[in-house]
Design an enzyme around this catalytic site. Sequence first.
Site, PDB file in Angstrom:
ATOM      1  N   ASP A  12      37.953  49.374  24.767  1.00  0.00           N
ATOM      2  CA  ASP A  12      38.162  50.711  24.201  1.00  0.00           C
ATOM      3  C   ASP A  12      37.704  50.804  22.747  1.00  0.00           C
ATOM      4  O   ASP A  12      37.236  51.852  22.312  1.00  0.00           O
ATOM      5  CB  ASP A  12      39.608  51.210  24.406  1.00  0.00           C
ATOM      6  CG  ASP A  12      40.614  50.445  23.591  1.00  0.00           C
ATOM      7  OD1 ASP A  12      40.351  49.263  23.296  1.00  0.00           O
ATOM      8  OD2 ASP A  12      41.665  51.020  23.250  1.00  0.00           O
ATOM      9  N   GLY A  13      37.760  49.696  21.995  1.00  0.00           N
ATOM     10  CA  GLY A  13      37.259  49.698  20.620  1.00  0.00           C
ATOM     11  C   GLY A  13      35.759  49.974  20.605  1.00  0.00           C
ATOM     12  O   GLY A  13      35.283  50.873  19.891  1.00  0.00           O
ATOM     13  N   SER A  14      35.038  49.241  21.415  1.00  0.00           N
ATOM     14  CA  SER A  14      33.580  49.400  21.475  1.00  0.00           C
ATOM     15  C   SER A  14      33.204  50.815  21.903  1.00  0.00           C
ATOM     16  O   SER A  14      32.249  51.396  21.382  1.00  0.00           O
ATOM     17  CB  SER A  14      32.982  48.428  22.493  1.00  0.00           C
ATOM     18  OG  SER A  14      33.324  47.118  22.144  1.00  0.00           O
TER      19      SER A  14
ATOM     20  N   ARG B 136      39.489  34.011  30.556  1.00  0.00           N
ATOM     21  CA  ARG B 136      38.265  34.772  30.288  1.00  0.00           C
ATOM     22  C   ARG B 136      37.036  34.106  30.879  1.00  0.00           C
ATOM     23  O   ARG B 136      36.044  34.749  31.182  1.00  0.00           O
ATOM     24  CB  ARG B 136      38.027  34.783  28.773  1.00  0.00           C
ATOM     25  CG  ARG B 136      38.402  36.038  28.128  1.00  0.00           C
ATOM     26  CD  ARG B 136      38.077  35.955  26.651  1.00  0.00           C
ATOM     27  NE  ARG B 136      38.987  36.823  25.947  1.00  0.00           N
ATOM     28  CZ  ARG B 136      38.975  38.128  26.034  1.00  0.00           C
ATOM     29  NH1 ARG B 136      38.080  38.753  26.763  1.00  0.00           N
ATOM     30  NH2 ARG B 136      39.859  38.850  25.392  1.00  0.00           N
TER      31      ARG B 136
ATOM     32  N   GLU C 165      51.308  38.290  26.471  1.00  0.00           N
ATOM     33  CA  GLU C 165      51.336  38.023  25.008  1.00  0.00           C
ATOM     34  C   GLU C 165      52.138  39.064  24.245  1.00  0.00           C
ATOM     35  O   GLU C 165      52.834  38.752  23.288  1.00  0.00           O
ATOM     36  CB  GLU C 165      49.912  38.097  24.445  1.00  0.00           C
ATOM     37  CG  GLU C 165      49.031  36.940  24.689  1.00  0.00           C
ATOM     38  CD  GLU C 165      47.604  37.311  24.300  1.00  0.00           C
ATOM     39  OE1 GLU C 165      47.002  36.551  23.548  1.00  0.00           O
ATOM     40  OE2 GLU C 165      47.107  38.370  24.738  1.00  0.00           O
TER      41      GLU C 165
ATOM     42  N   SER D 229      36.408  44.542  30.356  1.00  0.00           N
ATOM     43  CA  SER D 229      37.661  44.071  29.754  1.00  0.00           C
ATOM     44  C   SER D 229      38.450  43.293  30.791  1.00  0.00           C
ATOM     45  O   SER D 229      38.520  43.715  31.945  1.00  0.00           O
ATOM     46  CB  SER D 229      38.471  45.284  29.294  1.00  0.00           C
ATOM     47  OG  SER D 229      39.825  44.931  29.115  1.00  0.00           O
ATOM     48  N   ILE D 230      39.031  42.161  30.410  1.00  0.00           N
ATOM     49  CA  ILE D 230      39.824  41.426  31.406  1.00  0.00           C
ATOM     50  C   ILE D 230      41.197  42.071  31.590  1.00  0.00           C
ATOM     51  O   ILE D 230      41.869  41.821  32.566  1.00  0.00           O
ATOM     52  CB  ILE D 230      40.018  39.931  31.038  1.00  0.00           C
ATOM     53  CG1 ILE D 230      40.759  39.775  29.708  1.00  0.00           C
ATOM     54  CG2 ILE D 230      38.685  39.198  31.031  1.00  0.00           C
ATOM     55  CD1 ILE D 230      41.323  38.380  29.514  1.00  0.00           C
ATOM     56  N   ASP D 231      41.617  42.911  30.650  1.00  0.00           N
ATOM     57  CA  ASP D 231      42.980  43.440  30.665  1.00  0.00           C
ATOM     58  C   ASP D 231      43.196  44.640  31.584  1.00  0.00           C
ATOM     59  O   ASP D 231      44.320  45.050  31.779  1.00  0.00           O
ATOM     60  CB  ASP D 231      43.384  43.871  29.244  1.00  0.00           C
ATOM     61  CG  ASP D 231      43.399  42.696  28.283  1.00  0.00           C
ATOM     62  OD1 ASP D 231      43.939  41.647  28.669  1.00  0.00           O
ATOM     63  OD2 ASP D 231      42.871  42.821  27.169  1.00  0.00           O
TER      64      ASP D 231
ATOM     65  N   ARG E 290      47.969  42.011  25.167  1.00  0.00           N
ATOM     66  CA  ARG E 290      48.752  42.374  23.980  1.00  0.00           C
ATOM     67  C   ARG E 290      49.389  43.739  24.136  1.00  0.00           C
ATOM     68  O   ARG E 290      50.496  43.976  23.678  1.00  0.00           O
ATOM     69  CB  ARG E 290      47.870  42.378  22.730  1.00  0.00           C
ATOM     70  CG  ARG E 290      47.535  41.004  22.285  1.00  0.00           C
ATOM     71  CD  ARG E 290      47.208  40.930  20.801  1.00  0.00           C
ATOM     72  NE  ARG E 290      46.756  39.574  20.516  1.00  0.00           N
ATOM     73  CZ  ARG E 290      45.492  39.196  20.580  1.00  0.00           C
ATOM     74  NH1 ARG E 290      44.555  40.070  20.847  1.00  0.00           N
ATOM     75  NH2 ARG E 290      45.164  37.959  20.343  1.00  0.00           N
TER      76      ARG E 290
HETATM   77  P1  ADP Z   1      36.968  45.936  22.347  1.00  0.00           P
HETATM   78  O1  ADP Z   1      35.716  46.692  22.551  1.00  0.00           O
HETATM   79  O2  ADP Z   1      37.061  44.753  23.272  1.00  0.00           O
HETATM   80  O3  ADP Z   1      38.189  46.829  22.369  1.00  0.00           O
HETATM   81  P2  ADP Z   1      37.055  45.796  19.404  1.00  0.00           P
HETATM   82  O4  ADP Z   1      38.173  46.752  19.278  1.00  0.00           O
HETATM   83  O5  ADP Z   1      37.076  44.569  18.553  1.00  0.00           O
HETATM   84  O6  ADP Z   1      36.907  45.237  20.905  1.00  0.00           O
HETATM   85  O7  ADP Z   1      35.695  46.574  19.144  1.00  0.00           O
HETATM   86  C1  ADP Z   1      34.454  45.904  19.164  1.00  0.00           C
HETATM   87  C2  ADP Z   1      33.577  46.410  18.052  1.00  0.00           C
HETATM   88  O8  ADP Z   1      33.378  47.825  18.214  1.00  0.00           O
HETATM   89  C3  ADP Z   1      34.165  46.264  16.664  1.00  0.00           C
HETATM   90  O9  ADP Z   1      33.951  44.978  16.138  1.00  0.00           O
HETATM   91  C4  ADP Z   1      33.399  47.345  15.894  1.00  0.00           C
HETATM   92  O10 ADP Z   1      32.124  46.886  15.534  1.00  0.00           O
HETATM   93  C5  ADP Z   1      33.260  48.444  16.938  1.00  0.00           C
HETATM   94  N1  ADP Z   1      34.339  49.445  16.783  1.00  0.00           N
HETATM   95  C6  ADP Z   1      35.591  49.418  17.296  1.00  0.00           C
HETATM   96  N2  ADP Z   1      36.310  50.495  16.933  1.00  0.00           N
HETATM   97  C7  ADP Z   1      35.500  51.236  16.156  1.00  0.00           C
HETATM   98  C8  ADP Z   1      35.638  52.471  15.436  1.00  0.00           C
HETATM   99  N3  ADP Z   1      36.787  53.164  15.448  1.00  0.00           N
HETATM  100  N4  ADP Z   1      34.573  52.926  14.727  1.00  0.00           N
HETATM  101  C9  ADP Z   1      33.419  52.238  14.700  1.00  0.00           C
HETATM  102  N5  ADP Z   1      33.222  51.084  15.335  1.00  0.00           N
HETATM  103  C10 ADP Z   1      34.227  50.571  16.046  1.00  0.00           C
END
Ligand code: ADP
Length: 370
Positions: free
Chosen positions: A105-107, A291, A250, A150-152, A196
């Site tokens: 979701d971050g990506s 993972r 976790e 995502s594994i979660d 988490r």
């Molecule tokens: P995941 O995608 O597994 O949830 P992260 O939350 O670490 O992992 O996000 C991966 C990457 O996506 C971060 O290192 C960053 O470069 C980018 N990213 C995440 N959230 C944001 C955001 N709000 N704005 C811009 N880039 C983001």
Amino acid sequence: KKKIAVMTSGGDSPGMNGVVRAVVRTAIHKGCEAYAVYEGYEGLVRGGDFIKKMEWHHVRGWLSEGGTLIGTARCMAFYERSGRLTAAKNMVLHGIDALIICGGDGSLTGADRFRSEWPSLLDELVTNGDLSIDQVAPYKHLNIVGIVGSIDNDLSGTDATVGCYSALSRICEMVDYIEATASSHSRAFVIEVMGRHCGWLALLAGVATGADFVFIPERPQEHDWREDMRVVVNRHRKLGKRKTIVIVAEGARDKDGNKITPEEIKDLLADKAEGGLGLDTRITTLGHVQRGGTAVAHDRILATLQGVEAVHAVLEATPNTETCFIAMNENKIVRKPLMKAVQETKKVAKAVDAKDFDKAMSLRDTEFAD
Ligand code: ADP
């Protein structure tokens, strides 16, 4: 020829290589050029050799490879506008028309932000003198499609994320190994699994292994978990069970929202005081084995079908199309609005239906056995 790039970002998950393979080959099959952005957003910000043209044979054999062969990274620069500005410049310089991102979701939040800022990023690049008006003209609209890796299994709006069934299978396999030794010595094991914020892995591992007790982040125990667990484990032991398996995510929380640690659970299971369970108890943290390894068939299939669909979504997008991600709903591969899913994920935790879970967990009670 349209240039379609694929990228893996955030935590790696089994099946990501299957996504890259499917995107590269579908793009080529559709008469486009395929590119891979190495090391997630870091590669987009760095540009140059991090953005590589991919041929059909480059992804040969990738379906059965674990992790992500094009790399992934956490990229601090992409959180800043200046980083996204450089990324936009690199996209234009490489002539990338569309980007397919497989990540958590971050990506995907980062992807949506990038897309919404896109016109203003191009304006700034022209104003700065980094790029000319003619250079940016063909790239007025950024075409982005997400796939959840995502594994979660922690994104709302899709039944399964790429990687979650591989991680779940790995956990079950590990619990089976532990059970053999637990039974032999009549021991209790507290097994910590990933998760988490989302208890999907812990919950489903509990169902799949017939664990005695499960702790997850989003369904805080209604009662005092200590009392509940003591009663359940006591009953199982009285019925002659020689092993006790407790699975803890976790991020497990109690009814007041406080963290429940494996150590606390162990202390309770091992309590030798009057009325205590007094079990020989060990803690096992499964960690990164969850993972690693190859993707199970489900993740390979999901990765392939979603990768193919992502390219179709890119090719059918118009300037007015809302940014989508590829989901699976009731066994069908579908396109869904990206940001709605991300926002809902922040609001409601996804797990199996609580009633279904209670029904499944009632099987662990051996009350009916002699
Ligand atoms: P995941 O995608 O597994 O949830 P992260 O939350 O670490 O992992 O996000 C991966 C990457 O996506 C971060 O290192 C960053 O470069 C980018 N990213 C995440 N959230 C944001 C955001 N709000 N704005 C811009 N880039 C983001």
